[in-house]
Design a protein around this motif. Sequence first.
Motif, mmCIF file in Angstrom:
data_model
loop_
_atom_site.group_PDB
_atom_site.id
_atom_site.type_symbol
_atom_site.label_atom_id
_atom_site.label_comp_id
_atom_site.label_asym_id
_atom_site.label_seq_id
_atom_site.Cartn_x
_atom_site.Cartn_y
_atom_site.Cartn_z
ATOM 1 N N GLU A 163 28.444 23.857 -20.370
ATOM 2 C CA GLU A 163 28.979 22.761 -19.433
ATOM 3 C C GLU A 163 29.584 21.537 -20.819
ATOM 4 O OE1 GLU A 163 26.477 19.166 -17.000
ATOM 5 O OE2 GLU A 163 25.448 20.827 -17.433
ATOM 6 N N LYS A 164 30.112 21.265 -20.240
ATOM 7 C CA LYS A 164 30.734 19.871 -22.070
ATOM 8 C C LYS A 164 30.319 19.351 -21.120
ATOM 9 C CE LYS A 164 34.209 23.154 -23.820
ATOM 10 N NZ LYS A 164 33.898 22.783 -25.149
ATOM 11 N N ARG A 165 29.921 17.756 -22.104
ATOM 12 C CA ARG A 165 29.495 16.204 -21.914
ATOM 13 C C ARG A 165 30.571 16.000 -23.387
ATOM 14 N NH1 ARG A 165 25.361 14.376 -19.023
ATOM 15 N NH2 ARG A 165 25.334 13.083 -19.517
ATOM 16 N N THR A 166 31.543 14.813 -22.767
ATOM 17 C CA THR A 166 32.277 14.166 -24.317
ATOM 18 C C THR A 166 32.666 12.776 -24.299
ATOM 19 O OG1 THR A 166 33.968 15.849 -24.218
ATOM 20 C CG2 THR A 166 34.668 14.846 -24.898
ATOM 21 N N VAL A 167 32.338 12.423 -25.416
ATOM 22 C CA VAL A 167 32.942 11.178 -25.414
ATOM 23 C C VAL A 167 32.929 10.238 -26.828
ATOM 24 C CG1 VAL A 167 29.397 10.297 -24.071
ATOM 25 C CG2 VAL A 167 29.710 10.436 -26.472
ATOM 26 N N GLU A 168 32.795 9.266 -26.314
ATOM 27 C CA GLU A 168 33.410 8.474 -27.676
ATOM 28 C C GLU A 168 32.457 7.781 -28.516
ATOM 29 O OE1 GLU A 168 37.383 5.569 -27.763
ATOM 30 O OE2 GLU A 168 37.905 7.755 -27.911
ATOM 31 N N SER A 169 32.699 7.529 -30.514
ATOM 32 C CA SER A 169 31.969 6.572 -30.915
ATOM 33 C C SER A 169 32.359 5.509 -30.431
ATOM 34 C CB SER A 169 31.012 7.069 -32.204
ATOM 35 O OG SER A 169 32.587 7.300 -32.105
ATOM 36 N N GLY A 170 31.241 4.525 -30.636
ATOM 37 C CA GLY A 170 31.130 2.907 -30.365
ATOM 38 C C GLY A 170 31.595 2.205 -31.364
ATOM 39 N N LEU A 171 32.053 0.913 -32.035
ATOM 40 C CA LEU A 171 32.326 0.508 -32.741
ATOM 41 C C LEU A 171 31.718 0.644 -33.599
ATOM 42 C CD1 LEU A 171 33.899 -2.494 -30.860
ATOM 43 C CD2 LEU A 171 35.083 -0.589 -32.026
ATOM 44 N N GLU A 172 30.461 1.071 -33.431
ATOM 45 C CA GLU A 172 29.132 0.729 -34.973
ATOM 46 C C GLU A 172 28.824 2.337 -35.193
ATOM 47 O OE1 GLU A 172 26.301 -1.649 -34.072
ATOM 48 O OE2 GLU A 172 27.675 -4.065 -33.901
ATOM 49 N N GLY A 173 29.704 3.089 -34.818
ATOM 50 C CA GLY A 173 29.610 4.519 -34.622
ATOM 51 C C GLY A 173 28.106 5.470 -33.854
ATOM 52 N N GLN A 174 27.963 4.392 -33.141
ATOM 53 C CA GLN A 174 27.296 4.835 -32.096
ATOM 54 C C GLN A 174 27.416 5.880 -31.135
ATOM 55 O OE1 GLN A 174 28.519 1.418 -32.235
ATOM 56 N NE2 GLN A 174 28.027 1.364 -29.621
ATOM 57 N N TYR A 175 26.826 7.194 -30.503
ATOM 58 C CA TYR A 175 26.845 8.045 -29.582
ATOM 59 C C TYR A 175 26.178 7.609 -28.506
ATOM 60 C CZ TYR A 175 25.549 12.025 -31.826
ATOM 61 O OH TYR A 175 24.388 12.810 -31.884
ATOM 62 N N ALA A 176 25.640 8.347 -27.391
ATOM 63 C CA ALA A 176 24.450 8.452 -26.252
ATOM 64 C C ALA A 176 25.242 9.406 -25.706
ATOM 65 C CB ALA A 176 23.992 7.559 -26.246
ATOM 66 N N ILE A 177 24.257 10.988 -25.329
ATOM 67 C CA ILE A 177 24.557 11.360 -24.125
ATOM 68 C C ILE A 177 23.426 11.776 -23.361
ATOM 69 C CG2 ILE A 177 25.667 14.043 -23.095
ATOM 70 C CD1 ILE A 177 26.764 14.295 -25.996
ATOM 71 N N VAL A 178 23.321 11.358 -22.010
ATOM 72 C CA VAL A 178 22.032 10.938 -21.568
ATOM 73 C C VAL A 178 21.865 12.063 -20.087
ATOM 74 C CG1 VAL A 178 21.982 8.459 -21.817
ATOM 75 C CG2 VAL A 178 22.735 8.896 -20.230
ATOM 76 N N SER A 179 20.282 12.158 -19.563
ATOM 77 C CA SER A 179 20.838 13.019 -18.999
ATOM 78 C C SER A 179 20.494 14.554 -18.718
ATOM 79 C CB SER A 179 20.856 12.646 -17.747
ATOM 80 O OG SER A 179 20.355 13.163 -16.281
ATOM 81 N N LEU A 180 20.591 14.970 -20.413
ATOM 82 C CA LEU A 180 20.543 16.903 -20.235
ATOM 83 C C LEU A 180 19.302 17.092 -19.953
ATOM 84 C CD1 LEU A 180 22.282 15.643 -24.434
ATOM 85 C CD2 LEU A 180 23.162 16.427 -22.187
ATOM 86 N N ARG A 181 19.557 18.765 -19.151
ATOM 87 C CA ARG A 181 18.934 19.745 -19.355
ATOM 88 C C ARG A 181 17.481 20.207 -20.728
ATOM 89 N NH1 ARG A 181 22.715 21.337 -15.006
ATOM 90 N NH2 ARG A 181 21.300 20.445 -12.858
ATOM 91 N N PRO A 182 17.146 20.027 -20.084
ATOM 92 C CA PRO A 182 16.071 21.036 -21.407
ATOM 93 C C PRO A 182 17.031 22.579 -21.727
ATOM 94 C CG PRO A 182 14.511 21.188 -19.801
ATOM 95 C CD PRO A 182 16.024 20.689 -19.079
ATOM 96 N N GLY A 183 17.328 22.733 -22.666
ATOM 97 C CA GLY A 183 18.355 24.220 -23.400
ATOM 98 C C GLY A 183 18.715 24.187 -25.161
ATOM 99 N N LYS A 184 19.329 24.901 -25.094
ATOM 100 C CA LYS A 184 20.455 24.981 -26.149
ATOM 101 C C LYS A 184 22.173 24.497 -26.262
ATOM 102 C CE LYS A 184 17.870 28.692 -28.347
ATOM 103 N NZ LYS A 184 17.488 29.835 -28.530
ATOM 104 N N TYR A 185 21.597 23.683 -27.580
ATOM 105 C CA TYR A 185 23.230 22.750 -26.771
ATOM 106 C C TYR A 185 23.863 22.881 -28.532
ATOM 107 C CZ TYR A 185 21.745 20.224 -22.651
ATOM 108 O OH TYR A 185 21.530 20.139 -21.923
ATOM 109 N N GLU A 186 25.487 22.564 -28.793
ATOM 110 C CA GLU A 186 26.217 22.985 -29.447
ATOM 111 C C GLU A 186 27.159 21.967 -29.850
ATOM 112 O OE1 GLU A 186 28.881 25.922 -31.267
ATOM 113 O OE2 GLU A 186 30.486 24.254 -30.306
#
Length: 122
Positions: free
Chosen positions: A56-79
Amino acid sequence: MKSTLRTLFLLVLSLLFSLPGFAQTHRGPVRGIITDVTGAAIPFAEVVLTNIATGEKRTVESGLEGQYAIVSLRPGKYELSINKSGLGFMRYVDRFELLVNEVLRRDIELTLGHASYEVDTT
């Protein structure tokens, strides 16, 4: 009167037992700030987080100040893969494990270059 008290008691009792369920969650976020080597924010970078077990992939774009957040993730190994095209930044790849109820912060510093580099923190 007795019926009203009984109803009120049952209502209060049911509310007390349901409250702990609202606070409990096993999911967590990954968030951070993307900068260059000088510390300047890198806006509009593509951030892709892939659950290694499910694909499963989740894609976001960093904001104007370089910030990013990907929320509500299940425990596990990620790349985590970060790419900022057009400016000559190297692609960044990081592998890690998100634990139950963990709030994970990954601040990333992109460098200039033509290849990609990977960091494995598992």
